[in-house]
Design a protein around this motif. Structure first.
Motif, PDB file in Angstrom:
ATOM      1  N   VAL A  56      48.416  28.964  50.102  1.00 52.69           N
ATOM      2  CA  VAL A  56      49.306  29.147  48.949  1.00 52.69           C
ATOM      3  C   VAL A  56      48.836  28.267  47.807  1.00 52.69           C
ATOM      4  N   TYR A  57      48.647  28.884  46.643  1.00 48.40           N
ATOM      5  CA  TYR A  57      48.341  28.122  45.431  1.00 48.40           C
ATOM      6  C   TYR A  57      49.502  28.277  44.468  1.00 48.40           C
ATOM      7  N   ASN A  58      50.126  27.158  44.118  1.00 50.78           N
ATOM      8  CA  ASN A  58      51.167  27.158  43.092  1.00 50.78           C
ATOM      9  C   ASN A  58      50.511  26.942  41.737  1.00 50.78           C
ATOM     10  N   TRP A  59      50.713  27.912  40.840  1.00 47.96           N
ATOM     11  CA  TRP A  59      50.114  27.747  39.515  1.00 47.96           C
ATOM     12  C   TRP A  59      51.168  27.357  38.496  1.00 47.96           C
ATOM     13  N   MET A  60      50.690  26.732  37.425  1.00 45.16           N
ATOM     14  CA  MET A  60      51.568  26.171  36.411  1.00 45.16           C
ATOM     15  C   MET A  60      51.897  27.246  35.372  1.00 45.16           C
ATOM     16  N   TYR A  61      52.900  28.041  35.713  1.00 44.87           N
ATOM     17  CA  TYR A  61      53.381  29.069  34.791  1.00 44.87           C
ATOM     18  C   TYR A  61      54.887  29.210  34.977  1.00 44.87           C
ATOM     19  N   GLY A  62      55.581  28.113  34.685  1.00 40.61           N
ATOM     20  CA  GLY A  62      57.026  28.123  34.766  1.00 40.61           C
ATOM     21  C   GLY A  62      57.640  28.808  33.563  1.00 40.61           C
ATOM     22  N   PRO A  63      58.930  29.106  33.608  1.00 37.85           N
ATOM     23  CA  PRO A  63      59.596  29.841  32.523  1.00 37.85           C
ATOM     24  C   PRO A  63      59.588  29.113  31.190  1.00 37.85           C
ATOM     25  N   LYS A  64      59.389  27.789  31.197  1.00 36.03           N
ATOM     26  CA  LYS A  64      59.376  27.030  29.947  1.00 36.03           C
ATOM     27  C   LYS A  64      58.002  27.020  29.286  1.00 36.03           C
ATOM     28  N   ARG A  65      57.000  27.531  29.969  1.00 38.84           N
ATOM     29  CA  ARG A  65      55.641  27.544  29.409  1.00 38.84           C
ATOM     30  C   ARG A  65      55.409  28.833  28.626  1.00 38.84           C
ATOM     31  N   ALA A  66      54.942  28.679  27.391  1.00 38.81           N
ATOM     32  CA  ALA A  66      54.614  29.863  26.603  1.00 38.81           C
ATOM     33  C   ALA A  66      53.419  30.593  27.191  1.00 38.81           C
ATOM     34  N   ARG A  67      52.468  29.835  27.711  1.00 38.60           N
ATOM     35  CA  ARG A  67      51.271  30.394  28.337  1.00 38.60           C
ATOM     36  C   ARG A  67      50.983  29.598  29.609  1.00 38.60           C
ATOM     37  N   PRO A  68      50.266  30.187  30.564  1.00 39.90           N
ATOM     38  CA  PRO A  68      49.934  29.443  31.782  1.00 39.90           C
ATOM     39  C   PRO A  68      48.954  28.310  31.499  1.00 39.90           C
ATOM     40  N   CYS A  69      48.844  27.420  32.461  1.00 44.92           N
ATOM     41  CA  CYS A  69      47.865  26.337  32.390  1.00 44.92           C
ATOM     42  C   CYS A  69      46.449  26.921  32.359  1.00 44.92           C
ATOM     43  N   PRO A  70      45.605  26.525  31.395  1.00 42.97           N
ATOM     44  CA  PRO A  70      44.238  27.045  31.340  1.00 42.97           C
ATOM     45  C   PRO A  70      43.413  26.711  32.580  1.00 42.97           C
ATOM     46  N   MET A  71      43.640  25.523  33.162  1.00 40.57           N
ATOM     47  CA  MET A  71      42.894  25.156  34.359  1.00 40.57           C
ATOM     48  C   MET A  71      43.267  26.054  35.525  1.00 40.57           C
ATOM     49  N   CYS A  72      44.572  26.292  35.697  1.00 40.71           N
ATOM     50  CA  CYS A  72      45.014  27.206  36.754  1.00 40.71           C
ATOM     51  C   CYS A  72      44.447  28.597  36.518  1.00 40.71           C
ATOM     52  N   THR A  73      44.433  29.023  35.263  1.00 42.13           N
ATOM     53  CA  THR A  73      43.927  30.351  34.932  1.00 42.13           C
ATOM     54  C   THR A  73      42.458  30.477  35.319  1.00 42.13           C
ATOM     55  N   ALA A  74      41.666  29.448  34.995  1.00 45.39           N
ATOM     56  CA  ALA A  74      40.243  29.477  35.330  1.00 45.39           C
ATOM     57  C   ALA A  74      40.033  29.528  36.839  1.00 45.39           C
ATOM     58  N   LEU A  75      40.809  28.715  37.571  1.00 43.10           N
ATOM     59  CA  LEU A  75      40.677  28.697  39.025  1.00 43.10           C
ATOM     60  C   LEU A  75      41.090  30.036  39.629  1.00 43.10           C
ATOM     61  N   LEU A  76      42.188  30.597  39.153  1.00 46.08           N
ATOM     62  CA  LEU A  76      42.661  31.862  39.712  1.00 46.08           C
ATOM     63  C   LEU A  76      41.707  33.008  39.398  1.00 46.08           C
ATOM     64  N   SER A  77      41.000  32.944  38.282  1.00 41.42           N
ATOM     65  CA  SER A  77      39.995  33.960  37.988  1.00 41.42           C
ATOM     66  C   SER A  77      38.903  33.939  39.051  1.00 41.42           C
ATOM     67  N   CYS A  78      38.533  32.721  39.502  1.00 44.77           N
ATOM     68  CA  CYS A  78      37.547  32.610  40.582  1.00 44.77           C
ATOM     69  C   CYS A  78      38.108  33.159  41.884  1.00 44.77           C
ATOM     70  N   LEU A  79      39.357  32.803  42.203  1.00 43.01           N
ATOM     71  CA  LEU A  79      39.959  33.273  43.441  1.00 43.01           C
ATOM     72  C   LEU A  79      40.144  34.784  43.438  1.00 43.01           C
ATOM     73  N   ASP A  80      40.422  35.357  42.268  1.00 42.21           N
ATOM     74  CA  ASP A  80      40.587  36.804  42.192  1.00 42.21           C
ATOM     75  C   ASP A  80      39.316  37.519  42.630  1.00 42.21           C
ATOM     76  N   GLY A  81      38.170  36.981  42.222  1.00 42.63           N
ATOM     77  CA  GLY A  81      36.910  37.601  42.603  1.00 42.63           C
ATOM     78  C   GLY A  81      36.576  37.460  44.072  1.00 42.63           C
ATOM     79  N   ASN A  82      37.225  36.506  44.741  1.00 36.40           N
ATOM     80  CA  ASN A  82      36.942  36.273  46.160  1.00 36.40           C
ATOM     81  C   ASN A  82      38.108  36.632  47.074  1.00 36.40           C
ATOM     82  N   ALA A  83      39.201  37.128  46.493  1.00 34.79           N
ATOM     83  CA  ALA A  83      40.413  37.362  47.282  1.00 34.79           C
ATOM     84  C   ALA A  83      40.171  38.334  48.430  1.00 34.79           C
ATOM     85  N   ASP A  84      39.427  39.403  48.184  1.00 35.78           N
ATOM     86  CA  ASP A  84      39.173  40.374  49.247  1.00 35.78           C
ATOM     87  C   ASP A  84      38.411  39.736  50.404  1.00 35.78           C
TER      88      ASP A  84
END
Length: 240
Positions: free
Chosen positions: A95-123
Motif C-alpha cells: 500500500v502506498y499512501n499518496w499526498m492528495y488530501g481534500p485540502k490540496r489543490a494538486r497532488p504532491c509532485p514527488m508522489c506523482t513522479a513515484l506513482l508514474s513509475c509504479l504505473d508502468g510496473n503495476a502489471d
C-alpha cells in the motif's frame, strides 16, 4: 543468494571483471575499480537488508475499522470495502499512501513522479502481490487526476474515514497528509502488518531527505549515476 561465507572478496571480483571504457586514463581506471569495490559491497548490503526484512516475525493484526472506496465502487450508493478486499487473490499487499488530501489543490509532485513509475510496473508487480494506492481525497477526484496523468494500471482507493491513514502513519500530528509505504500479509484468513517505512526526519542524515533505501524513485537512482547527482535545489514538478 549465495551463502555469505562463500562470497569472494570484492577486490578479487573486480580483478576478474576486466572492464574498461574507450580512451580512459590509468587514473580513471584505478578510481573506477575502487568505486566498483564499494558498489559490490553496497549490492551485498542491500541484499542482506532485504533478507533480514524477510525474517521479520509476524506483525500486528489489522483490526481497525478501515474503509476504502475503489474505482469500481465509485458509483453512487456503493459501499466501501475493508482491507481484506484489497488483497484480491494474493496473500501480500503493498500500500502506498499518496499526498492528495481534500485540502490540496494538486497532488504532491514527488508522489506523482513515484506513482508514474509504479504505473508502468503495476502489471509486473501484480503477478506476485496485490497493490493499492490510497489517498484521502474522494475517489472521483483521484480518478480525475489519474486520467489527466494517463495512468492505466494503478488501483486507486479513497480512505473513507481516514482511520487507516492515521494508524499507518500517512497523517502527521498536525493533520497534514503525508506519504507512507506499508506491506501487509494474509495468513489463514488473518491480515497482519509485515513492514512499514519508518525512517523520517529524525533519522535523516544532514542534508539528506528522509528516505527508506533502496529508494523507490527511479528518478533519484538515475540522477545518482551522474556527476552532479540529485542537486540541492531541484525537485520534480507535475508539469513543466
Amino acid at each position: 543468494m549465495a551463502n555469505g561465507s562463500a562470497l569472494q572478496c570484492a577486490e578479487a571480483l573486480v580483478r576478474k571483471n576486466g572492464a574498461s571504457q574507450p580512451n580512459e586514463s590509468a587514473e580513471y581506471r584505478k578510481a573506477r575499480e575502487a568505486l566498483m569495490v564499494e558498489e559490490i559491497d553496497l549490492r551485498r548490503h542491500i541484499a542482506r537488508v532485504a533478507a533480514l526484512r524477510r525474517t521479520l516475525p509476524p506483525g500486528g493484526e489489522v483490526k481497525g475499522d478501515y474503509q476504502f472506496m475503489g474505482e469500481a465502487s465509485s458509483v453512487a450508493g456503493a459501499n466501501p470495502v475493508g482491507i481484506a478486499e484489497l488483497f484480491g487473490d494474493r496473500d501480500t499487499l503493498f500500500v502506498y499512501n499518496w499526498m492528495y488530501g481534500p485540502k490540496r489543490a494538486r497532488p504532491c509532485p514527488m508522489c506523482t513522479a513515484l506513482l508514474s513509475c509504479l504505473d508502468g510496473n503495476a502489471d509486473h508487480i501484480r503477478q506476485r502481490i496485490a497493490m493499492a494506492v490510497v489517498g484521502l481525497s474522494p475517489i472521483e477526484r483521484q480518478i480525475a487526476f489519474k486520467v489527466e496523468r494517463g495512468w492505466k494500471n494503478l488501483p486507486l482507493y479513497a480512505d473513507v474515514n481516514g482511520k487507516f491513514s492515521k494508524d499507518y502513519h500517512a497523517i502527521m500530528k498536525d493533520g497534514t497528509d503525508t506519504a507512507a509505504q506499508n506491506v501487509f500479509v494474509r495468513r489463514d484468513g488473518t491480515v497482519r502488518h509485515f513492514w512499514g517505512a519508518e525512517l523520517g526526519f529524525e533519522t535523516a542524515d544532514p542534508g539528506q531527505d528522509p528516505t527508506t533505501p533502496p529508494d523507490l524513485m527511479v528518478l533519484w537512482n538515475v540522477l545518482d549515476l551522474t556527476p552532479d547527482g540529485r542537486g540541492t535545489d531541484w525537485y520534480p514538478k507535475i508539469t513543466y
